[in-house]
Design an enzyme around this catalytic site. Structure first.
Site, short mmCIF file in Angstrom:
data_model
loop_
_atom_site.label_atom_id
_atom_site.label_comp_id
_atom_site.label_asym_id
_atom_site.label_seq_id
_atom_site.Cartn_x
_atom_site.Cartn_y
_atom_site.Cartn_z
N LYS A 54 27.89 45.20 35.66
CA LYS A 54 28.39 44.40 36.79
C LYS A 54 27.30 44.26 37.86
CE LYS A 54 33.11 45.60 35.60
NZ LYS A 54 34.33 46.38 35.82
N GLN A 98 36.31 51.16 39.63
CA GLN A 98 36.29 51.14 38.17
C GLN A 98 37.42 52.03 37.64
OE1 GLN A 98 34.39 49.12 36.31
NE2 GLN A 98 35.27 49.87 34.42
N ASP A 121 39.22 42.46 42.03
CA ASP A 121 39.74 42.81 40.70
C ASP A 121 41.21 42.41 40.55
OD1 ASP A 121 38.36 43.80 38.58
OD2 ASP A 121 38.54 45.91 39.14
#
Ligand code: GUN
Length: 291
Positions: A54, A98, A121
Site C-alpha cells: 500500500k 490493517q 477503508d
C-alpha cells in the site's frame, strides 16, 4: 467455450494513472498532497506485506504515506490513541487500520474511532451501517468490494435482476460485496460453511463472487455456462517446481472454470490490484473532502 479473462491488473493500472494525474494537478493548483496513514499492529507477515504494498502504491501515484507500527502487545488505549493522533493530523487524509488486529483488541472500537471523513477503508461501523440500508449513502465503500464492482462494470455485466451468489460472509469482502450487489438490484444469495448443497446453489449464479479462502474449491461443474466469476481468493499451495516452493491460487479451479464461465478473473492479476487502486481512489477523495 473459453471465458474472457478480466484483466484486473490492466484496469487497476489505468485507474492508478488517472489518480496520479489528478494528484499532480491538485498539487500544482496549490492543494496539499493527499496523505494516507496505515496502522499495523503486531507482526502478521501477510499484513506486513499488504501494508508495504500500500505504501509503495501511494508513492507511485504521488500520495504521501505515513506508517505507524505497534507491537502485538499494544493495549486498546494505545491503538486508539494512535488513531486519534492521525484523526487530528491535517497531513493525513485517510487512515487504514490493517486487519486482522491481534487477539484481545476490540476491532469495532478501533474502527469506530476513525474520523468518518478519513475512513478510506469504509469499515467504520457507521459507513457499513449506511451501506446496509436503503436510501443511505456511505462516505466510503470498502476497497475490495468496490474493486469487484468496477471489474463487473468494466466487463459489461448487467446486474439488474441477475442472480448473484457470494461465497463467504466476511466483514471485509463477502458481506459488503453482497450489499453492493443488492444495491445494484441483483438477487443475492450469500453462502457459507453451513450452506446445504453448495454446488447446486453456486450453479444458479449468473454472477459468482468467490471469497472463502479455500484453494480451488469452486470446480468447473459448479458453474453455470456463461456465468461471470470473480475470484477473490489468494491461497498459497505447495509447488516444488516453483522458485519459492509455493504458488498462488484462487478459490476457483481456474483451468476448469475457464472452460465453462463467460468471464473470469485470474489470480494473481484480478481482484488484488483493484483493492489497492480503490484505496488510492478513496484517499484522493478524502483529500478532496478536506478542502
Ligand atoms: N485485511 C485484509 N484485507 C484488508 C483490507 O482491505 N483492509 C484492511 N484494513 N485490512 C485488510
Amino acid at each position: 467455450m473459453t471465458a474472457t479473462i478480466i484483466d484486473g491488473k490492466a484496469i487497476a493500472e489505468r485507474i492508478r494513472a488517472q489518480i496520479a494525474e489528478e494528484v499532480e494537478a491538485r498539487v500544482e493548483a496549490g492543494f496539499p498532497r493527499p496523505g494516507l496513514a496505515t496502522v499495523l499492529v503486531g507482526d502478521n507477515p501477510a499484513s506486513q506485506i499488504y501494508v508495504r504494498m500500500k505504501h509503495k502504491a501511494c508513492e507511485q501515484v504521488g500520495i504521501r504515506s505515513f506508517g505507524r507500527v505497534l507491537p502485538a502487545t499494544a493495549s486498546q488505549e494505545e491503538v486508539e490513541a494512535v488513531v486519534e493522533e492521525l484523526n487530528a493530523d491535517p497531513a493525513v487524509h485517510g487512515i487504514l487500520v490493517q486487519l486482522p488486529l491481534p487477539p484481545g483488541l476490540d476491532e469495532e472500537r478501533v474502527l469506530g474511532r476513525i474520523r468518518l471523513e478519513k475512513d478510506v477503508d469504509g469499515f467504520h461501523p457507521l459507513n457499513i451501517g449506511r451501506l446496509a440500508q436503503k436510501g443511505r449513502e456511505p462516505l466510503f465503500v470498502p476497497c475490495t468490494p468496490a474493486g469487484i464492482m468496477v471489474l463487473l462494470e468494466e466487463a459489461g455485466v448487467a446486474l439488474e435482476g441477475a442472480r448473484a451468489v457470494v461465497l463467504g460472509r466476511s466483514n471485509i469482502v463477502g458481506m459488503p460485496v453482497a450489499l453492493l450487489l443488492l444495491r445494484r438490484n441483483a438477487t443475492v444469495t450469500v453462502c457459507h460453511s453451513r450452506t446445504r448443497d453448495l454446488p447446486a446453489v453456486v450453479r444458479e449464479a449468473d454472477v459468482l463472487i468467490a471469497a472463502v479462502g479455500r484453494p480451488e474449491m469452486v470446480r468447473g461443474d459448479w458453474v453455470k455456462p456463461g456465468a461471470v466469476v470473480i475470484d477473490v481468493g489468494v491461497n498459497r499451495v505447495e509447488d516444488p517446481t516453483a522458485k519459492k516452493g509455493y504458488r498462488l491460487v484462487g478459490d476457483v479451479a481456474f483451468d476448469e472454470v475457464k472452460e465453462v464461465a463467460g468471464a473470469l478473473t485470474p489470480v494473481p492479476g484480478g481482484v488484488g490490484p483493484m483493492t489497492i487502486a480503490m484505496l488510492l481512489k478513496n484517499t484522493l477523495r478524502a483529500a478532496k473532502l478536506a478542502d
